[in-house]
Design a protein around this motif. Sequence first.
Motif, short mmCIF file in Angstrom:
data_model
loop_
_atom_site.label_atom_id
_atom_site.label_comp_id
_atom_site.label_asym_id
_atom_site.label_seq_id
_atom_site.Cartn_x
_atom_site.Cartn_y
_atom_site.Cartn_z
N LYS A 82 0.86 -1.18 0.00
CA LYS A 82 0.00 0.00 0.00
C LYS A 82 0.90 1.22 0.00
O LYS A 82 1.82 1.33 0.81
N VAL A 83 0.62 2.13 -0.91
CA VAL A 83 1.46 3.31 -1.07
C VAL A 83 0.66 4.57 -0.78
O VAL A 83 -0.46 4.73 -1.28
N ILE A 84 1.23 5.44 0.04
CA ILE A 84 0.63 6.75 0.32
C ILE A 84 1.66 7.82 -0.03
O ILE A 84 2.77 7.83 0.51
N LEU A 85 1.29 8.69 -0.96
CA LEU A 85 2.16 9.80 -1.36
C LEU A 85 1.51 11.11 -0.93
O LEU A 85 0.31 11.31 -1.09
N LYS A 86 2.35 12.01 -0.40
CA LYS A 86 1.84 13.31 0.02
C LYS A 86 2.71 14.42 -0.56
O LYS A 86 3.95 14.33 -0.53
N LEU A 87 2.06 15.43 -1.06
CA LEU A 87 2.73 16.60 -1.59
C LEU A 87 2.29 17.81 -0.77
O LEU A 87 1.10 18.11 -0.70
N ALA A 88 3.25 18.45 -0.12
CA ALA A 88 2.97 19.60 0.75
C ALA A 88 1.93 19.22 1.81
O ALA A 88 1.05 20.02 2.16
N GLY A 89 2.00 17.98 2.29
CA GLY A 89 1.10 17.53 3.34
C GLY A 89 -0.24 17.01 2.85
O GLY A 89 -1.04 16.51 3.66
N HIS A 90 -0.51 17.10 1.55
CA HIS A 90 -1.79 16.66 1.00
C HIS A 90 -1.60 15.34 0.25
O HIS A 90 -0.71 15.23 -0.60
N GLN A 91 -2.45 14.38 0.54
CA GLN A 91 -2.31 13.07 -0.09
C GLN A 91 -2.67 13.15 -1.56
O GLN A 91 -3.65 13.78 -1.96
N ILE A 92 -1.85 12.51 -2.39
CA ILE A 92 -2.10 12.46 -3.83
C ILE A 92 -3.10 11.35 -4.11
O ILE A 92 -2.88 10.20 -3.72
N PRO A 93 -4.22 11.66 -4.76
CA PRO A 93 -5.25 10.64 -5.01
C PRO A 93 -4.70 9.47 -5.83
O PRO A 93 -3.81 9.61 -6.66
#
Length: 462
Positions: free
Chosen positions: A194-205
């Motif tokens: 399971k991968v969770i990516l965040k940009l500037a604290g916001h999760q990328i859908p």
Amino acid sequence: MMKSVQSKLFFCLLMLISVGCGDSDQSFTLKDVAKDGLISGISGVPLAGKTVGELLDKFHQMASHLLFEGENTGNALLQAAANKIDIATQNANIALQGQQDRAFESLSKESQTFFTGLNTMLQQTNESVNRAITVLEVANLDLMELTSRLPLTEKVHTYMNLADGMCQVHSNGSYRVRLVGLGFGQDLENVKYKVILKLAGHQIPAKYIARQPKYSMIVTIPHDSLERYFKPDSLQSIPFSVEVTADARERCGLVFHCNNTITARWDLAMVLMPLHAGVIEGVELIKGQALDGKPQLKEEITTTGDGDSWWQREITVANNQRIVEANYRPISGMVGWSYASRKLGRDADFDIIDNSTKAIFYRHTQGPAVVSHYVRYETLVDNETERPIEPIQIEYGKTILLPLSRDNTGCVYRLKGKLVTGQEFYIDNNMTHDAMNVITRLSVGNGNVGLGCQPAFTLIVR
């Protein structure tokens, strides 16, 4: 321990210098770095006598320092190097779980080579910082080769080999990030990811994430997600975090299988290049001819006869010479009876014709006299005239057109430029790119007859 400190350090370094991190005992300042000998250049980390945990913490501090320096000096290389070193450090933290207290000397040869490889990364970064660097250059920091030195076993279910796209140039479309490593592509038979990516604290859908066999992940970042972060004249860093959770089914006995969940996190910094890359200016050299500034004299002496007479004399110089002065002077005889032929008075009466190579003198005399007509002339010599080129704002990823004057028939120019990241370069009409590979010429720009040439350039982004 390392993970909590890691998160806090990255958060602090992304703030302004004047902003604290809370508790004073957890702060990470330039003074603290200098005390450990890290601020005086980018030096290696002493390995002998240190434990694995101490080395990983120290290399993480190095990465944090590079990130801090890169953000405050506008050096994309340092920020890219910081990302790579911290990725490698986290990979080692995963691979060497349970060995934090082991001394460096007790590690396998492969594990020791990994840490010496990290020091090599730092040295390569230092060498690159001490010279002009190409745009977005990240030296020769090969994470895949370095990761191969870690004692990766079947129990290591995730690590990162590549984070491509951590430096971005402004675009009118979307942006692309490519992540490569175990757990970023397809699931394995006994491990689900399971991968969770965040940009500037916001999760990328999830719809913007494409996992590709076997180990790649392509992340598409919509244009609007980054637009507000780009700055006109400076680098901008924004947090980019990658979290991978591996749900592994492992044998835990002779018969039974157990589920083991492992989570790894990489806190990186995405670097956004300035909207305005810098300025280019210089001179164009107009090839032509000019007088040598060394006047010479050529004279025609005439003796006139008795009575009224109207007459003329010619003085001619060579084709590569030009008459700059024509005049008359009396010498002897009835000079008071010598007049301009076509006008009143006794001044010289002449025409200069044939591209200033011939003077025709006209005279009216009424008695015998000796008079002189003369010219002063100079010789044409080849020369180049420098004509300033007005400064041109340049941008990453866009063609730079250099409109030259029509009389610059040889398309001759000398250009120098400076980027907001501090890089300086020089290029002239004899070069296809500058010495440091910052800018390259796309075309010579010879236009149609009668039109000025317009060479085209672009900044080298890689």
